[in-house]
Design a protein around this motif. Structure first.
Motif, PDB file in Angstrom:
ATOM      1  N   UNK A  57     -21.292 -11.700 -11.631  1.00 47.48           N
ATOM      2  CA  UNK A  57     -22.320 -11.427 -12.640  1.00 47.48           C
ATOM      3  C   UNK A  57     -23.712 -11.401 -12.004  1.00 47.48           C
ATOM      4  N   UNK A  58     -23.970 -12.291 -11.040  1.00 48.32           N
ATOM      5  CA  UNK A  58     -25.293 -12.364 -10.413  1.00 48.32           C
ATOM      6  C   UNK A  58     -25.523 -11.257  -9.396  1.00 48.32           C
ATOM      7  N   UNK A  59     -24.456 -10.857  -8.688  1.00 44.21           N
ATOM      8  CA  UNK A  59     -24.651  -9.886  -7.599  1.00 44.21           C
ATOM      9  C   UNK A  59     -25.223  -8.570  -8.105  1.00 44.21           C
ATOM     10  N   UNK A  60     -24.767  -8.101  -9.250  1.00 46.92           N
ATOM     11  CA  UNK A  60     -25.226  -6.795  -9.726  1.00 46.92           C
ATOM     12  C   UNK A  60     -26.724  -6.762 -10.038  1.00 46.92           C
ATOM     13  N   UNK A  61     -27.257  -7.679 -10.854  1.00 49.92           N
ATOM     14  CA  UNK A  61     -28.704  -7.604 -11.113  1.00 49.92           C
ATOM     15  C   UNK A  61     -29.544  -7.869  -9.877  1.00 49.92           C
ATOM     16  N   UNK A  62     -29.095  -8.777  -9.007  1.00 48.11           N
ATOM     17  CA  UNK A  62     -29.863  -9.029  -7.783  1.00 48.11           C
ATOM     18  C   UNK A  62     -29.857  -7.792  -6.892  1.00 48.11           C
ATOM     19  N   UNK A  63     -28.726  -7.114  -6.805  1.00 44.49           N
ATOM     20  CA  UNK A  63     -28.652  -5.875  -6.022  1.00 44.49           C
ATOM     21  C   UNK A  63     -29.601  -4.824  -6.581  1.00 44.49           C
ATOM     22  N   UNK A  64     -29.734  -4.766  -7.899  1.00 45.45           N
ATOM     23  CA  UNK A  64     -30.660  -3.804  -8.497  1.00 45.45           C
ATOM     24  C   UNK A  64     -32.115  -4.176  -8.180  1.00 45.45           C
TER      25      UNK A  64
END
Length: 462
Positions: free
Chosen positions: A243-250
């Motif tokens: 869940x965290x990886x996607x927004x941080x990647x953005x």
């Protein structure tokens, strides 16, 4: 790709970072650099940008430098990932080339070797007579071959692997075996052998690295199966991290877009702010990975898969992986020389993880222009690898706390999580070893990984 008309050449990569389409002059550079078309991107600077663009889903625009066996090239590259995340589209402008000096031929060969090592799906260390010493393989297609090579340790590798169309391979010189086509039962892909000699004065005197390289990407039905979910893959590793990886990647992607000025001109000050945001995002992703690792090593069910490994070889690999970071800080890494070998019992992947952590810390805290050493040795029934730096060192109080969870010894600005050394010691002890430190203020630090030495008469724990 928007604005493609102004490019002098365009290209396309797939999900494995293979160059599947390329116009001149990039296609010629790919072939002259020792690559193939289709094949893994053979220009290191371009490969790095393609990987970053695909991983974070961001558009990048950079100047790159490259060279082949005849000329040096500079170009402006714009990369845009496909919406599905399976590949990238590439555009090139401002292509300039100049003749390459003859003495740069060694650098060309080193680049070819680096590419072959990267795409290899099986790596074996051979002795001077091409006898098998150790094998490292993660490919399901090569599992049976890897098992046969391991069981045949001490035997010439050509007695254990079928070479296409040649019944006289027993007597062939290693140069004639380099590039030989291999027959891999059950694999739909074509394979080749790559032999990299060790020992500068007399190539091969110190042995060889044998690589199995596929000449084409895996077919859909050959793709690796998803690894089974571990019984200890709990909250962070299973639920929170994805869940965290996607927004941080953005966040990283948007910051990189701003920093590279793809969205329009920007003052240098704000470009630096964007770079800081991207760096902070990468640190957050690293922290998530550390927390996921923490769950794994603290689980009651955690265990390692011990095998015969070469600590000197793992140290050389770690030095190669972090070589660019070292050069950026003008720090030289003195790793075990080619031909040095210290055999131990441990899990290759975990030992490499530990050494990357130790070497990364040494590069972070050592002063610019200094040196970091990696020394491997055997002492009776134990095998050791030491990472030593010329940093500020640690007091006795700091040494007593350095392996504690979340302990960062007062360092608040280096982006670390304070988990690396704690996880590394847990991994070492799970392999029947240990991780220790010796230091004094102003005299640098020496971290030593201790493992059981490999002995043919000693049965490894399974």
């Amino acid at each position: 790709m928007a604005g493609a008309a102004h490019f002098i050449a365009t290209a396309r990569t797939d999900g494995r970072d293979w160059l599947v389409e390329a116009a001149e002059p990039l296609s010629a550079l790919q072939l002259r650099s020792g690559g193939e078309l289709p094949g893994i991107v053979a220009t290191p600077a371009l490969l790095e940008l393609v990987r970053k663009s695909r991983k974070y889903g961001l558009r990048l625009a950079r100047a790159i430098q490259a060279q082949d066996d005849s000329e040096s090239v500079t170009a402006w590259v714009e990369i845009e990932p496909d919406e599905g995340g399976e590949g990238c589209r590439i555009g090139l402008t401002n292509w300039q080339s100049a003749p390459l000096n003859a003495e740069d031929q060694a650098a060309v060969e080193q680049r070819r070797e680096a590419i072959e090592r990267h795409v290899a799906e099986l790596t074996a260390r051979l002795g001077p007579k091409q006898e098998v010493i150790s094998v490292d393989c993660d490919s399901e297609e090569l599992a049976d071959v890897a098992k046969r090579l391991r069981e045949g340790q001490g035997t010439r590798w050509t007695d254990l692997v079928e070479i296409a169309g040649d019944t006289r391979h027993h007597d062939l010189h290693w140069r004639l075996l380099d590039g030989a086509k291999l027959v891999i039962p059950g694999s739909p892909r074509k394979w080749k052998a790559v032999l990299l000699p060790l020992g500068r004065a007399e190539p091969g005197k110190a042995g060889f690295d044998l690589l199995f390289v596929a000449e084409e990407p895996p077919a859909a039905e050959v793709k690796k199966k998803e690894p089974p979910k571990s019984v200890f893959s709990t909250a962070i590793g299973r639920d929170i991290a994805p869940v965290l990886r996607q927004p941080i990647s953005r966040i990283i992607a948007n910051a990189e877009t701003i920093r590279t000025q793809l969205a329009g001109p920007l003052s240098e000050e704000y470009s630096k702010y964007a770079a800081d945001i991207a760096t902070a995002g990468e640190h957050l992703l690293a922290l998530i990975d550390d927390l996921a690792d923490l769950e794994v090593v603290e689980a009651d069910e955690f265990d390692t898969a011990p095998d015969k490994i070469d600590l000197a070889d793992v140290a050389r690999r770690a030095a190669g992986i972090l070589g660019v970071r070292a050069r950026e800080r003008d720090i030289s890494i003195d790793a075990p020389k080619a031909g040095e070998s210290v055999l131990a019992v441990g899990e290759f992947r975990r030992v490499l993880q530990i050494l990357l952590n130790l070497l990364g810390n040494a590069l972070r805290y050592a002063p610019e222009g200094s040196q970091v050493w990696l020394r491997a040795e055997r002492d009776g029934a134990r095998a050791r690898i030491t990472v030593a730096d010329q940093g500020e060192g640690l007091s006795e109080e700091q040494q007593a706390k350095v392996f504690e969870k979340f302990e960062r010894l007062g360092r608040s600005g280096d982006g670390g999580s304070g988990l690396g050394l704690y996880i590394s010691r847990r991994l070492a002890r799970a392999m029947e070893g240990d991780l220790s430190v010796e230091s004094a203020p102003g005299q640098g630090a020496r971290f030593t990984l201790d493992l059981p030495a490999f002995d043919d008469r000693r049965r490894m724990r399974r």
